[in-house]
Design a protein around this motif. Structure first.
Motif: not given
Length: 735
Positions: A120-125, A377-378, A405-407, A428-429
């Motif tokens: 959850x602490x990572x985001x795609x590019x 994740x929501x 987003x909360x996950x 993470x939110x």
């Protein structure tokens, strides 16, 4: 500067002789030598695809970015059944799957940018959208690509219209909207590897103002190996089973107002993705030398015992043999034509997803390193758009955007590192807000100019716990950025369109994914800085003649503060850190389509050079980024007596060798070999078009290849493809 000669030399050095012979036929398509009836050739026409890449309908030639588009009704004949397959046919796109060994994970890399993690602490590019709704998480959302109108792949930063997490590009999935037509479609597949696939699509007008469509699908395929030390495992290695459904209702009380409400869901279960563990190659003290709590010296033969192959799994932990996922979504799209010039659009959505997965990292029967995990994740998103015409020469699109987003991810007492519980709790939110505008003006009949701005604010509240003794560590951070774009289009006398674009992209900072550094430094759980990108691109696209379409793009993209993920085994656990780099990606891309009589062919070529600044005495490489991609798909339709027809199609895909992680160029241990995949499809359709029955083959030469590789310092995790050969029959009908 990259020249045609350079690309030809690279092709010649990388491709098999058969593939090279086919590839080199592409440039001569504008001078076809296929004997066809002159009248039939005269009647041969293209239908240019209309796309919504700029959030307003445009013919694909008019969009001043590199874009590939796929017709949803033709996906099956190309052998495309999910987003991973799409990644085989787009230049400079590579789609992989890793994500705790889950079979439904999708990790796209475009032009050297992507992310193979899932926490959850990572985001795609690379961002993925379905009907304008951004999908924050890809694990647990298994899109089978049924009910698809069109797929658009936008290459390069899309920071103005698509915002954060699109520094590499964006993938748009557009589904079929309900209308007043009465249509029922049935598609089935039965094949080797226990393939059973069926989907039902129904569209129906209920009243003059109300219509609906629905899609229900079931998809099952057997695995590639067995869990040799867990005889009661519910699923085999790589086995998949998925049930999904989607219902859309459209209310259109007038020509000026329409509303579409959509609900979707899927449930998936199966066996852990195929992988193996290489221990002998690194000969570490902890594993190869037996310096672990069990005092067991491990070898590759403990992972793959004699008599078994690498697609079998030797784990003794039942908790890591199975994976599952579920997703639920609800979206409302409302459009109001305020007058002849302005349209107001609202897209609101809520989604939830859950998954269970995890790996046994030592890959043996011993209880050393196994990490079953769960995540959920929501998300909620709202986008308000206003688009229209300022005057006859100027159109625009503007909008407000909100995303939350909360996950969480959990590894609990059932996980272990060297026999003791390996706790990991991440929460993470994320809240993101943005405002944007994009304006296009026709300066002359031939020349148009467009530009855009977007202001984004992001905030993240995160927490991590890796030990009850240390407790939970909390952190918050926020970022903001202005992204921009300026582009020009020029239409030449022959109808071709040339464009030049400068565009920027942005991604908020990221927290460490597995912060076991907390054992030695409680302050290590901090986020990275803004990630920014600037792309310079020129291209030409359009119809060379009535037979031949072409799109060529040349680009150079600079990335700053880009986090590479580096995983390693430490005394405290499997740690993942962010290595911050500066990267430049440059290259050339070619998309072509050729039609002449009953013959057609698509072809795409991407060549790219990625340069990363030296870090601490060594030079990293962009992970999972092949420098050469190629796809070729010829098709021919045989007309039979009475009006029946047989269409024969073959599709070839090539991805050159690449690295599984950003290790030094001097290290060959995470290198993935090149791969060549071939699909075939032979379809019969009677004169009345009542049905189509086809024989298909996917990966017909059974190419087995690595999906990813990670060097932890003690062992190498070799993630294998779940993409073995498959042959079967496909039947489709509509009425």
């Amino acid at each position: 500067m990259i020249t045609n000669t350079d690309v030809s030399k690279t092709l010649a050095s990388r491709l098999s002789p058969v593939a090279l012979a086919v590839a080199l036929t592409v440039p001569v398509f504008s001078n076809p030598v296929i004997a066809q009836d002159a009248d039939a050739a005269e009647e041969q026409k293209f239908e240019a695809i209309t796309v919504t890449a700029t959030k307003r309908p445009q013919v694909i030639y008019e969009v001043p970015i590199a874009i590939s588009a796929f017709d949803g009704d033709k996906l099956a004949e190309q052998g495309i059944s999910d987003l991973t397959d799409v990644g085989k046919f787009v230049p400079n796109l590579n789609v992989t799957g890793f994500s705790a060994g889950h079979t439904s994970s999708v990790n796209p890399f475009i032009r050297g940018i992507g992310l193979q993690d899932h926490l959850i602490t990572t985001d795609p590019g690379v961002s993925v959208y379905v009907d304008g709704v951004y999908l924050g998480r890809q694990v647990g959302q298994n899109w089978s690509l049924n009910n698809i109108e069109r797929i658009e792949v936008l290459r390069g930063p899309q920071g103005t219209l698509y915002g954060r997490n699109s520094i590499g590009g964006a993938i748009n999935i557009i589904t079929k909207e309900p209308d007043q037509g009465d249509l029922t479609k049935i598609n089935t597949e039965f094949g080797t590897r226990g393939r059973v696939k069926a989907d039902l699509f129904v569209n129906h007008g209920l009243t003059d103002t109300l219509s609906f469509n629905m899609n229900m699908a079931f998809n099952k395929r057997d695995g590639l190996g067995e869990f040799i030390n867990v005889p009661d495992a519910e699923y085999d290695v790589g086995e998949t089973e998925d049930v999904s459904g989607r219902l859309s209702v459209k209310w259109e009380p007038s020509n000026d107002f329409r509303m579409v409400l959509t609900a979707d869901g899927n449930n998936g279960d199966g066996g852990l993705r195929p992988y193996t563990v290489l221990i002998d190659e690194l000969q570490s003290d902890r594993y190869y030398g037996g310096d672990n709590p069990l005092g067991v010296a491990l070898r590759n033969t403990d992972v793959t015992p004699e008599g078994y192959d690498i697609y079998d799994n030797a784990t003794g932990e039942e908790a890591v043999t199975g994976v599952s996922n579920e997703a639920r979504g609800l979206a409302l799209t409302t459009e109001w034509d305020m007058n002849d010039d302005y349209t107001l659009k609202l897209v609101a959505s809520t989604r939830s997803s859950k998954y269970k997965a995890g790996l046994d990292d030592d890959g043996t029967i011993y209880s050393l390193d196994h990490y079953p995990e769960r995540g959920e994740a929501d998300q909620t998103s709202i986008e308000l758009q206003l688009n229209g015409y300022i005057n006859e020469y100027t159109d625009f699109v503007a909008g407000l955007y909100y995303f939350n987003e909360e996950g969480k991810n959990r590894q609990g007492e059932d996980s272990s590192y060297n026999t003791w519980s390996n706790l990991l709790e991440l929460d993470q939110e994320t809240t993101s807000k943005a405002v944007y505008v994009n304006v296009r003006r026709d300066l002359t009949d031939e020349l148009s100019l467009s530009g855009g701005l977007r202001y984004t604010e992001d905030e993240k509240d995160a927490s991590a716990s890796v030990s009850e003794a240390i407790g939970t560590v909390y952190s918050s951070d926020n970022w903001d950025e202005v992204t921009w774009e300026i582009a020009s289009n020029y239409t030449f006398e022959n109808g071709m369109t040339g464009y030049a674009t400068i565009q920027s992209g942005y991604q908020s900072g990221q927290y460490p994914a597995r912060p076991y550094c907390l054992f030695g430094n409680i302050e290590c759980f901090v986020a990275s800085d803004n990630i920014t990108a600037v792309n310079y691109e020129v291209g030409i696209k359009g119809r060379v003649n009535e037979y031949f379409d072409v799109s060529v793009a040349v680009f150079n993209t600079d990335f700053d503060d880009l986090p590479y993920q580096v995983s390693k085994v430490t005394e405290n656990g499997f740690e993942t850190d962010n290595q911050i780099v500066t990267q430049t990606s440059r290259g050339i891309e070619l998309d072509t389509t050729f039609n002449y009589g009953n013959f057609s062919m698509m072809a795409s070529v991407g060549y790219m050079d990625v340069d990363v600044d030296e870090q601490d005495g060594y030079k990293p490489v962009a992970p999972l980024t092949p420098d050469l991609t190629l796809a070729i798909g010829p098709s021919y339709t045989f007309d039979l007596e009475g009006g029946d027809s047989i269409r024969v199609r073959a599709d070839y895909s090539y991805r050159s060798d690449m690295y599984g992680e950003p290790s030094s160029l001097a290290s060959r241990q995470t290198e993935l070999d090149s791969r060549e995949l071939v699909n075939v499809d032979i379809a019969y359709t009677p004169a009345d078009d009542a049905y189509t029955v086809a024989l298909y083959g996917r990966n017909i030469f059974d190419e087995r290849y690595d999906n990813a590789r990670l060097n932890t310092g003690d062992y190498i995790i070799q993630v294998l493809s779940n993409d073995a050969s498959e042959f079967g029959v496909r039947f489709s009908t509509e009425f």
